[in-house]
Design a protein around this motif. Structure first.
Motif, PDB file in Angstrom:
ATOM      1  N   THR A  38      32.566 -76.839  46.795  1.00 32.25           N
ATOM      2  CA  THR A  38      33.809 -77.023  46.032  1.00 32.25           C
ATOM      3  C   THR A  38      34.835 -77.914  46.722  1.00 32.25           C
ATOM      4  N   TRP A  42      35.099 -79.100  40.024  1.00 31.28           N
ATOM      5  CA  TRP A  42      36.089 -78.287  40.720  1.00 31.28           C
ATOM      6  C   TRP A  42      37.462 -78.948  40.812  1.00 31.28           C
ATOM      7  N   TYR A 102      28.586 -79.844  40.021  1.00 29.83           N
ATOM      8  CA  TYR A 102      28.955 -78.509  40.494  1.00 29.83           C
ATOM      9  C   TYR A 102      28.888 -78.379  42.020  1.00 29.83           C
ATOM     10  N   GLN A 141      37.456 -76.921  48.236  1.00 29.46           N
ATOM     11  CA  GLN A 141      38.758 -76.373  47.868  1.00 29.46           C
ATOM     12  C   GLN A 141      39.344 -75.584  49.037  1.00 29.46           C
TER      13      GLN A 141
END
Length: 254
Positions: free
Chosen positions: A80, A9, A27, A82
């Motif tokens: 992630t 990511w 992942y 994020q």
């Protein structure tokens, strides 16, 4: 970040928790913090099936679905790390609490359209603001205030409920949120010390698991209380003698 596995990511753009990143997969950034949301997802699905099967009001179906959305958002965030996925976790947290406030207070609200309209606009405004501004600690304070607004009403329902099994649900709700908060604080405040241990107790992951059960107990208790208000003769029954859910017997006129 683990040196042996690369990140799928890219660079981290949201707050990290006390778990080493990308240890088990390129992942999944925080493996335990991601998979620990699965119990919440399963419990919310069970609650949704029960609400639909016994034809509870749509608000409870929406509540269980919101729990599922929150679990999925949390999984994406921790997988992630994020900024966008963080918003996908935190915004549903606020929406869910607004829904709890509606369910708790709406039976005594005289102006039926005012309350849901206000809560909807408030949730929409928060989503827009949260997409623009990084709240940080402000988000946690805001979320805590929303949680505290629910407690007086939950207590009122508790003292007006005579059913022993329903009261036990309320006690389980209080127990899981208390233990979950301790795990969250321990993981957050003592991360530097925990990181030096051979075994990480994964306090944030435990928070996810406990809050999954907490949401289920809260939802089941509220379903029982609402069924009482509607005179549906609710009972708390246990699947295999362990797993609680609400069973109702509606009057023939309904």
């Amino acid at each position: 970040m683990a040196d042996t596995i690369s990140s799928f990511w890219g660079p981290v753009t949201s707050p990290e928790w006390c778990e080493k990143n990308y240890v088990y997969s390129s992942y999944i950034a925080e493996f335990f913090n991601t998979v620990s949301n699965i119990p919440c997802l399963i419990l919310a699905l069970i609650g949704l099936v029960n609400a639909l099967r016994q034809r509870f009001e749509k608000r409870f179906s929406v509540l269980h679905i919101s729990n599922m959305v929150l679990a999925i958002g949390s999984m994406l965030y921790h997988a992630t790390l994020q900024r966008v996925q963080q918003q996908g976790d935190e915004t549903p947290m606020v929406w869910e609490m607004l829904l709890y406030i509606y369910i708790l207070y709406s039976p005594d609200w005289h102006y039926r359209s005012t309350m849901p309209t206000f809560l909807f606009l408030y949730g929409a405004a928060f989503a827009v603001a949260h997409a623009i501004i990084r709240f940080g600690a402000g988000f946690k304070v805001h979320y805590a205030i929303l949680c505290l607004l629910c407690i007086p009403r939950m207590y009122k329902y508790y003292i007006h409920t005579n059913d022993v099994h329903a009261k036990r649900l309320a006690k389980l709700y209080l127990t899981t949120i208390s233990l979950g908060t301790v795990c969250w604080l321990f993981d957050r405040l003592y991360c530097r010390k925990i990181s030096s241990w051979y075994f990480n107790p994964q306090g944030h992951a435990l928070w996810h698991v406990l809050m999954g059960f907490n949401s289920y107990f809260a939802n089941t208790f509220l379903m029982f209380c609402r069924a009482q208000q509607l005179e549906w003769n609710p009972r708390v029954v246990h699947f295999l003698g362990l797993f609680p859910y609400v069973k109702v017997q509606k009057p023939k006129s309904q």
